[in-house]
Write an enzyme that holds these catalytic residues in place. Structure first.
Site, PDB file in Angstrom:
ATOM      1  N   HIS A 102      26.437  38.010  56.317  1.00 21.08           N
ATOM      2  CA  HIS A 102      26.348  39.340  56.105  1.00 21.08           C
ATOM      3  C   HIS A 102      26.373  39.418  58.164  1.00 21.08           C
ATOM      4  CE1 HIS A 102      25.390  41.264  52.783  1.00 21.08           C
ATOM      5  NE2 HIS A 102      25.023  40.801  52.480  1.00 21.08           N
ATOM      6  N   LYS A 160      33.590  39.860  52.339  1.00 21.93           N
ATOM      7  CA  LYS A 160      32.418  40.752  52.771  1.00 21.93           C
ATOM      8  C   LYS A 160      33.739  40.791  54.061  1.00 21.93           C
ATOM      9  CE  LYS A 160      27.928  39.805  51.061  1.00 21.93           C
ATOM     10  NZ  LYS A 160      27.596  38.697  50.396  1.00 21.93           N
ATOM     11  N   SER A 184      20.191  40.522  54.068  1.00 23.72           N
ATOM     12  CA  SER A 184      21.332  41.574  53.365  1.00 23.72           C
ATOM     13  C   SER A 184      20.533  43.161  53.108  1.00 23.72           C
ATOM     14  CB  SER A 184      21.796  40.630  52.287  1.00 23.72           C
ATOM     15  OG  SER A 184      20.710  41.040  51.401  1.00 23.72           O
TER      16      SER A 184
HETATM   17  C1  LIG Z   1      27.411  37.776  49.916  1.00 26.06           C
HETATM   18  C2  LIG Z   1      26.484  36.218  50.069  1.00 26.06           C
HETATM   19  C3  LIG Z   1      26.868  35.340  49.235  1.00 26.06           C
HETATM   20  C4  LIG Z   1      27.895  35.388  48.502  1.00 26.06           C
HETATM   21  O1  LIG Z   1      29.116  34.775  48.580  1.00 26.06           O
HETATM   22  P1  LIG Z   1      30.146  35.317  47.261  1.00 26.06           P
HETATM   23  O2  LIG Z   1      31.219  34.431  48.240  1.00 26.06           O
HETATM   24  O3  LIG Z   1      30.294  36.004  46.906  1.00 26.06           O
HETATM   25  O4  LIG Z   1      29.324  34.002  46.387  1.00 26.06           O
HETATM   26  C5  LIG Z   1      25.659  34.072  49.395  1.00 26.06           C
HETATM   27  N1  LIG Z   1      25.145  34.481  50.547  1.00 26.06           N
HETATM   28  C6  LIG Z   1      25.114  35.746  51.724  1.00 26.06           C
HETATM   29  C7  LIG Z   1      23.463  35.459  52.212  1.00 26.06           C
HETATM   30  C8  LIG Z   1      25.513  36.854  50.790  1.00 26.06           C
HETATM   31  O5  LIG Z   1      24.973  38.054  51.346  1.00 26.06           O
END
Ligand SMILES: *Cc1c(COP(=O)(O)O)cnc(C)c1O
Length: 415
Positions: A218, A249, A190
């Protein structure tokens, strides 16, 4: 009263030291739906400002897409608001099972289990599967929720240098005698927007009889030919034993996550994973809309194609204008500024020019690698991106960092 002056002062002191370190986080309040343009009130009490949003995870532009909103309304009408239960007591509806099946098909795995979030999926999966005889070998830049999940598990832990396949191989040799060996990585990272080398990782896993775990939060929905994720990009669909990902996301951006992978692994999560057993089910309205999202992205690649076109324009535009960016294939485009103060000043200049992006610096990224992380969305219009690019160039000129080497920027601003 137990919470008295001593306690209050103790916590106040800690908050003050966070402020002094310049890492105190303040929320910027959005007064509109999430989109490529948002209305923000910041600082508190000021007038609402319309900004071009360059920092959301709304990759496919589905967070407030009319079709998704409509699907959510239908879900609300047909399945109600809440379920007031965890999954295994009375929190599983037909639509939850449908969504699990759709995710399984989309990701090319054997089975899927939903979790309240991807953080919960990561928190639950290792503890449910592994014991003291096993080892988890993680890339050093994995997401914080994976680090937490590993902490909760009894298995031994080790790490390898970010994307360093020789180092990973050494670690696999070192742990040869362990019962289960799990290689753990993000699919798309990320902060840098780079992809894990899943082709090499899969080969190593085969050679050393290790399992592969990939958190593709991502990437799910837009990386790879059909948007299935990093495993599709590297042509290793079916070879990843455990995939975790988020609904928060690209897939509509509400909330929810899953573990998807080998049938037995998913079944063990259903029996033992604590966030699944002890936290509430995903709300029907979200599940219903997420089902619709899965249909949308399986039917047409239009949003994904627009996202990649936008990403291409943005990467080329910044590079052509003389910025240093982290190169890569993803819609995460970090603009490197190296100095923490500069990243903050740059972000506030952007804000006053109507562009919303955030400066990241230590401890979120390594020391001396401060940056503005920009993220593209399918919902960006070309005119939005042109305007945003103009603002970046204007501010880049003002700070005199265009067409300068990393060394020159550091000499001018320090790092
Ligand atoms: C955003 C993210 C998470 C968390 O996701 P949520 O569903 O908001 O808890 C976990 N792992 C990665 C790599 C992320 O980018």
């Amino acid at each position: 009263m137990a919470y008295g002056k001593i306690e209050r002062d103790l916590f106040k002191e800690e908050l003050n030291s966070i402020k002094k370190a310049g890492i105190f986080k303040e929320e910027r309040i959005i007064h509109t739906p999430q989109n490529s343009k948002i209305g923000v009130v910041f600082p508190k009490g000021s007038a609402q400002k319309e900004l071009i949003n360059m920092c959301s995870n709304n990759y496919l532009g589905l967070s407030s897409h009319p079709d998704v909103v409509q699907a959510a309304h239908r879900g609300l009408d047909s399945r109600g608001y809440g379920l007031s239960s965890v999954r295994f007591i009375c929190g599983t509806q037909d639509i939850h099972k449908q969504l699990e099946d759709k995710l399984t098909r989309f990701l090319g795995t054997e089975d899927t289990i939903l979790f309240p979030s991807c953080l919960d999926a990561n928190a639950g999966v290792f503890e449910a599967l592994l014991s003291e005889e096993d080892v988890m070998i993680a890339d050093r830049l994995v997401h914080a929720s994976i680090v937490d999940g590993m902490r909760l598990a009894r298995a031994q832990t080790d790490t390898f240098k970010h994307s360093d396949m020789n180092h990973l191989e050494k670690k696999l040799q070192l742990h040869r005698d362990k019962r289960l060996k799990v290689i753990i990585t993000d699919g798309a990272f990320s902060m840098d927007g780079d992809l894990a080398k899943l082709d090499r990782i899969s080969q190593l896993a085969e050679a050393y009889q290790a399992l592969v775990f990939v958190d593709d939060s991502h990437a799910t929905g837009f990386i790879g030919k059909n948007g299935r994720g990093t495993h599709e990009y590297f042509e290793v669909v079916g070879k990843i034993d455990i995939i975790t990902t988020t609904l928060g996301k690209a897939l509509g951006g509400a909330s929810g996550g899953c573990v998807s992978g080998r049938r037995e692994i998913v079944e063990i999560c259903r029996q033992k994973a604590r966030p699944y057993l002890f936290s509430n089910t995903i709300a029907p309205v979200i599940v219903y809309a997420a089902n619709h999202v899965m249909d949308m992205i399986s039917k047409t690649s239009e949003a994904k194609d627009r996202l990649h076109k936008n990403t291409d324009f943005w990467r080329k535009g910044l590079q052509g204008a003389g910025f240093i960016i982290k190169e890569g294939q993803t819609p995460i485009v970090p603009v490197m500024l190296f100095n923490a103060r500069l990243s903050q000043d740059f972000a506030s200049e952007l804000y006053s020019q109507g562009i919303y992006a955030i400066g990241f610096f230590f401890p979120v990224v390594p020391r001396g690698q401060a940056r503005i992380r920009t993220q593209l969305s399918a919902s960006h219009q070309m005119t939005d991106l042109e305007r945003a690019l103009d603002a970046f160039v204007k501010i880049g000129k003002k700070f005199d960092i265009l067409f300068k080497s990393k060394q020159e920027v550091i000499e001018k601003y320090g790092n």
